[in-house]
Write a protein that holds these residues in place. Structure first.
Motif, PDB file in Angstrom:
ATOM      1  N   GLY A  49       0.814  -1.216   0.000  1.00 40.94           N
ATOM      2  CA  GLY A  49       0.000   0.000   0.000  1.00 40.94           C
ATOM      3  C   GLY A  49       0.841   1.255   0.000  1.00 40.94           C
ATOM      4  N   VAL A  50       1.870   1.282   0.823  1.00 37.72           N
ATOM      5  CA  VAL A  50       2.744   2.465   0.893  1.00 37.72           C
ATOM      6  C   VAL A  50       3.442   2.687  -0.448  1.00 37.72           C
ATOM      7  N   VAL A  51       4.051   1.642  -0.967  1.00 39.94           N
ATOM      8  CA  VAL A  51       4.785   1.764  -2.232  1.00 39.94           C
ATOM      9  C   VAL A  51       3.807   2.013  -3.386  1.00 39.94           C
ATOM     10  N   GLY A  52       2.675   1.332  -3.354  1.00 36.23           N
ATOM     11  CA  GLY A  52       1.677   1.504  -4.415  1.00 36.23           C
ATOM     12  C   GLY A  52       1.158   2.925  -4.500  1.00 36.23           C
ATOM     13  N   TRP A  53       0.852   3.528  -3.344  1.00 37.76           N
ATOM     14  CA  TRP A  53       0.371   4.911  -3.368  1.00 37.76           C
ATOM     15  C   TRP A  53       1.476   5.879  -3.776  1.00 37.76           C
ATOM     16  N   ALA A  54       2.719   5.573  -3.409  1.00 38.44           N
ATOM     17  CA  ALA A  54       3.829   6.417  -3.863  1.00 38.44           C
ATOM     18  C   ALA A  54       3.929   6.387  -5.389  1.00 38.44           C
ATOM     19  N   PHE A  55       3.870   5.187  -5.963  1.00 43.53           N
ATOM     20  CA  PHE A  55       3.891   5.065  -7.424  1.00 43.53           C
ATOM     21  C   PHE A  55       2.674   5.761  -8.036  1.00 43.53           C
ATOM     22  N   ALA A  56       1.504   5.610  -7.419  1.00 43.32           N
ATOM     23  CA  ALA A  56       0.281   6.219  -7.968  1.00 43.32           C
ATOM     24  C   ALA A  56       0.386   7.739  -7.994  1.00 43.32           C
ATOM     25  N   TRP A  57       0.836   8.349  -6.900  1.00 43.16           N
ATOM     26  CA  TRP A  57       0.944   9.812  -6.863  1.00 43.16           C
ATOM     27  C   TRP A  57       2.005  10.313  -7.834  1.00 43.16           C
ATOM     28  N   TRP A  58       3.171   9.646  -7.858  1.00 43.56           N
ATOM     29  CA  TRP A  58       4.198  10.042  -8.818  1.00 43.56           C
ATOM     30  C   TRP A  58       3.685   9.849 -10.239  1.00 43.56           C
ATOM     31  N   GLY A  59       3.028   8.728 -10.479  1.00 42.75           N
ATOM     32  CA  GLY A  59       2.510   8.450 -11.818  1.00 42.75           C
ATOM     33  C   GLY A  59       1.499   9.479 -12.270  1.00 42.75           C
ATOM     34  N   MET A  60       0.564   9.835 -11.392  1.00 48.76           N
ATOM     35  CA  MET A  60      -0.435  10.851 -11.772  1.00 48.76           C
ATOM     36  C   MET A  60       0.228  12.199 -12.020  1.00 48.76           C
ATOM     37  N   GLY A  61       1.204  12.558 -11.188  1.00 45.98           N
ATOM     38  CA  GLY A  61       1.908  13.821 -11.387  1.00 45.98           C
ATOM     39  C   GLY A  61       2.652  13.852 -12.711  1.00 45.98           C
ATOM     40  N   LEU A  62       3.376  12.775 -13.011  1.00 42.82           N
ATOM     41  CA  LEU A  62       4.107  12.707 -14.277  1.00 42.82           C
ATOM     42  C   LEU A  62       3.157  12.621 -15.463  1.00 42.82           C
ATOM     43  N   TYR A  63       2.050  11.935 -15.271  1.00 49.51           N
ATOM     44  CA  TYR A  63       1.038  11.802 -16.328  1.00 49.51           C
ATOM     45  C   TYR A  63       0.508  13.182 -16.719  1.00 49.51           C
ATOM     46  N   TRP A  64       0.193  14.002 -15.707  1.00 49.57           N
ATOM     47  CA  TRP A  64      -0.304  15.352 -15.989  1.00 49.57           C
ATOM     48  C   TRP A  64       0.800  16.273 -16.479  1.00 49.57           C
ATOM     49  N   LEU A  65       2.017  16.111 -15.977  1.00 47.37           N
ATOM     50  CA  LEU A  65       3.142  16.893 -16.497  1.00 47.37           C
ATOM     51  C   LEU A  65       3.330  16.605 -17.976  1.00 47.37           C
ATOM     52  N   ALA A  66       3.306  15.338 -18.339  1.00 47.11           N
ATOM     53  CA  ALA A  66       3.428  14.968 -19.747  1.00 47.11           C
ATOM     54  C   ALA A  66       2.273  15.549 -20.553  1.00 47.11           C
ATOM     55  N   GLY A  67       1.069  15.519 -19.983  1.00 50.61           N
ATOM     56  CA  GLY A  67      -0.078  16.109 -20.671  1.00 50.61           C
ATOM     57  C   GLY A  67       0.152  17.585 -20.958  1.00 50.61           C
ATOM     58  N   ALA A  68       0.684  18.313 -19.988  1.00 50.28           N
ATOM     59  CA  ALA A  68       0.975  19.738 -20.183  1.00 50.28           C
ATOM     60  C   ALA A  68       2.042  19.925 -21.259  1.00 50.28           C
TER      61      ALA A  68
END
Length: 183
Positions: A147-166
């Motif tokens: 859970g800890v590692v999964g949420w870390a990956f999820a938050w980083w992934g969403m941030g990078l996903y939106w950065l890439a979108g921008a």
């Protein structure tokens, strides 16, 4: 049909298998399919470069498999209360924004845009977050760590996903201002 394209086609074919397994509560098998898909996502890209088998079909199949796995996984995990609906909205919302941008580009005969590392990294992080979040349902130390590692990956992934979108939106605006088709 190249080896990397065949691997991507297998990944696409595994999306409904994964969905059925998740829907039936077969989490162990679903995790295995998702892990296999993640590994082959990396493998098809490596093989395409090493074998000189990069192709336009591969450029379409690979992200299509990624997007479908992300969508199906998020819908299933949201339905099972593993992730809150806001995560689904955030990730799918970015893809909707980029679909509109792509439609505008295609209407103006501009594109495709080059893939950015932030997008690849964001997709990678999300594809690794989801099996970990599913493992987090286990009520033991493995579940807690996942859970800890999964949420870390999820938050980083969403941030990078939106950065890439921008970045893609900025690239699209630049190309539209130039007014010329790109390769």
């Amino acid at each position: 049909m190249t080896v990397p394209n065949l691997i991507s086609a297998v990944r696409l074919a595994l999306v409904p298998v994964f969905a059925v397994l998740l829907g039936q509560g077969q989490d162990g098998w679903a995790l295995a399919v998702l892990a296999f898909s993640g590994a082959t996502d990396w493998l098809d890209g490596v093989l395409a470069r090493r074998l000189g088998q990069q192709s336009r079909l591969g450029e379409l199949l690979d992200p299509a498999a990624d997007r479908l796995f992300i969508l199906v996984t998020l819908v299933a995990l949201t339905a099972r209360d593993v992730v809150p609906p806001g995560v689904l909205v955030a990730v799918v919302g970015r893809d909707v924004v980029l679909a509109v941008v792509l439609a505008v580009l295609m209407a103006r005969h501009v594109g495709p845009l080059p893939v950015h590392f932030a997008g690849k990294a964001g997709t990678f992080a999300l594809l690794y977050a989801f099996p970990l979040l599913l493992l987090a349902r286990w009520e033991n130390g493995v579940g807690l760590a996942a859970g800890v590692v999964g949420w870390a990956f999820a938050w980083w992934g969403m941030g990078l996903y939106w950065l890439a979108g921008a970045i893609y939106v900025r690239q699209a605006v630049q190309e539209l201002r130039r007014g010329r088709p790109t390769a």
